[in-house]
Design a protein around this motif. Sequence first.
Motif, PDB file in Angstrom:
ATOM      1  N   ILE A  65       5.765  -8.455   5.944  1.00  0.00           N
ATOM      2  CA  ILE A  65       5.671  -7.394   6.953  1.00  0.00           C
ATOM      3  C   ILE A  65       6.551  -6.224   6.514  1.00  0.00           C
ATOM      4  O   ILE A  65       7.641  -6.428   5.984  1.00  0.00           O
ATOM      5  N   ARG A  66       6.030  -5.036   6.702  1.00  0.00           N
ATOM      6  CA  ARG A  66       6.820  -3.848   6.382  1.00  0.00           C
ATOM      7  C   ARG A  66       7.742  -3.562   7.566  1.00  0.00           C
ATOM      8  O   ARG A  66       7.303  -3.497   8.711  1.00  0.00           O
ATOM      9  N   LEU A  67       9.018  -3.378   7.289  1.00  0.00           N
ATOM     10  CA  LEU A  67      10.015  -3.119   8.331  1.00  0.00           C
ATOM     11  C   LEU A  67      10.273  -1.637   8.529  1.00  0.00           C
ATOM     12  O   LEU A  67      10.576  -1.193   9.631  1.00  0.00           O
ATOM     13  N   ALA A  68      10.204  -0.881   7.436  1.00  0.00           N
ATOM     14  CA  ALA A  68      10.508   0.557   7.518  1.00  0.00           C
ATOM     15  C   ALA A  68       9.900   1.286   6.340  1.00  0.00           C
ATOM     16  O   ALA A  68       9.612   0.677   5.302  1.00  0.00           O
ATOM     17  N   THR A  69       9.726   2.584   6.506  1.00  0.00           N
ATOM     18  CA  THR A  69       9.198   3.408   5.424  1.00  0.00           C
ATOM     19  C   THR A  69      10.316   3.882   4.542  1.00  0.00           C
ATOM     20  O   THR A  69      11.471   3.812   4.878  1.00  0.00           O
ATOM     21  N   PRO A 120       0.815  -1.209   0.000  1.00  0.00           N
ATOM     22  CA  PRO A 120       0.000   0.000   0.000  1.00  0.00           C
ATOM     23  C   PRO A 120       0.855   1.270   0.000  1.00  0.00           C
ATOM     24  O   PRO A 120       0.372   2.345  -0.331  1.00  0.00           O
ATOM     25  N   GLU A 121       2.123   1.107   0.405  1.00  0.00           N
ATOM     26  CA  GLU A 121       3.052   2.231   0.377  1.00  0.00           C
ATOM     27  C   GLU A 121       4.469   1.691   0.204  1.00  0.00           C
ATOM     28  O   GLU A 121       4.761   0.550   0.536  1.00  0.00           O
ATOM     29  N   ALA A 122       5.321   2.525  -0.351  1.00  0.00           N
ATOM     30  CA  ALA A 122       6.716   2.126  -0.552  1.00  0.00           C
ATOM     31  C   ALA A 122       7.398   1.949   0.791  1.00  0.00           C
ATOM     32  O   ALA A 122       7.048   2.599   1.773  1.00  0.00           O
ATOM     33  N   GLY A 123       8.350   1.025   0.824  1.00  0.00           N
ATOM     34  CA  GLY A 123       9.086   0.807   2.057  1.00  0.00           C
ATOM     35  C   GLY A 123       9.950  -0.431   1.968  1.00  0.00           C
ATOM     36  O   GLY A 123      10.041  -1.082   0.921  1.00  0.00           O
ATOM     37  N   THR A 124      10.591  -0.762   3.078  1.00  0.00           N
ATOM     38  CA  THR A 124      11.404  -1.970   3.181  1.00  0.00           C
ATOM     39  C   THR A 124      10.537  -3.072   3.775  1.00  0.00           C
ATOM     40  O   THR A 124       9.924  -2.884   4.830  1.00  0.00           O
TER      41      THR A 124
END
Length: 160
Positions: free
Chosen positions: A156-160, A58-62
């Motif tokens: 899972i998203r780790l960071a933005t 849903p959004e860019a990230g790590t």
Amino acid sequence: MAITKIGRGGVESINSPAVHAVSSSNQALSATTFTTVTLADEDLDTESDFSSNTFTPPEAGTYLILGSIGLECDDAGDLTMGYIRLTKTSSHTPLPGSTHGIASPHTDNATFTVLGLSTSWVGTLATSDIIRMQAYANWGDGNVSVQTTYSAMSVIRLAT
């Protein structure tokens, strides 16, 4: 409870979205062809980002992505190789370092040949990325399927 960090704007959740999707039935494979694994049940999907066997950020990230499959052949000792991989975009470009496999896992005098494989990947994803998990197998006369009990993908998203 979400893992959080304190930033300039206050508290921000950094581990959302989180997804855990599993297979709901055994899936037949065609020999020597990478096939998208059917993951029809979602144990967890915090932002409804998993649908039709795909995860779309849903959004860019790590992100951290984990995948596992179980391959089973009904002809004992006939499964000669198996692979798992994570792909990005509709063209199924493999994520670097996510293709894992084993060759010649023969088991003599057994009822079935079973092969468990897993993969992981950490990297940056954009909102336009489409993530899938694929399986590949080669065998002789028997039939091979991806087994429900052993097949899942977690994101899972780790960071933005």
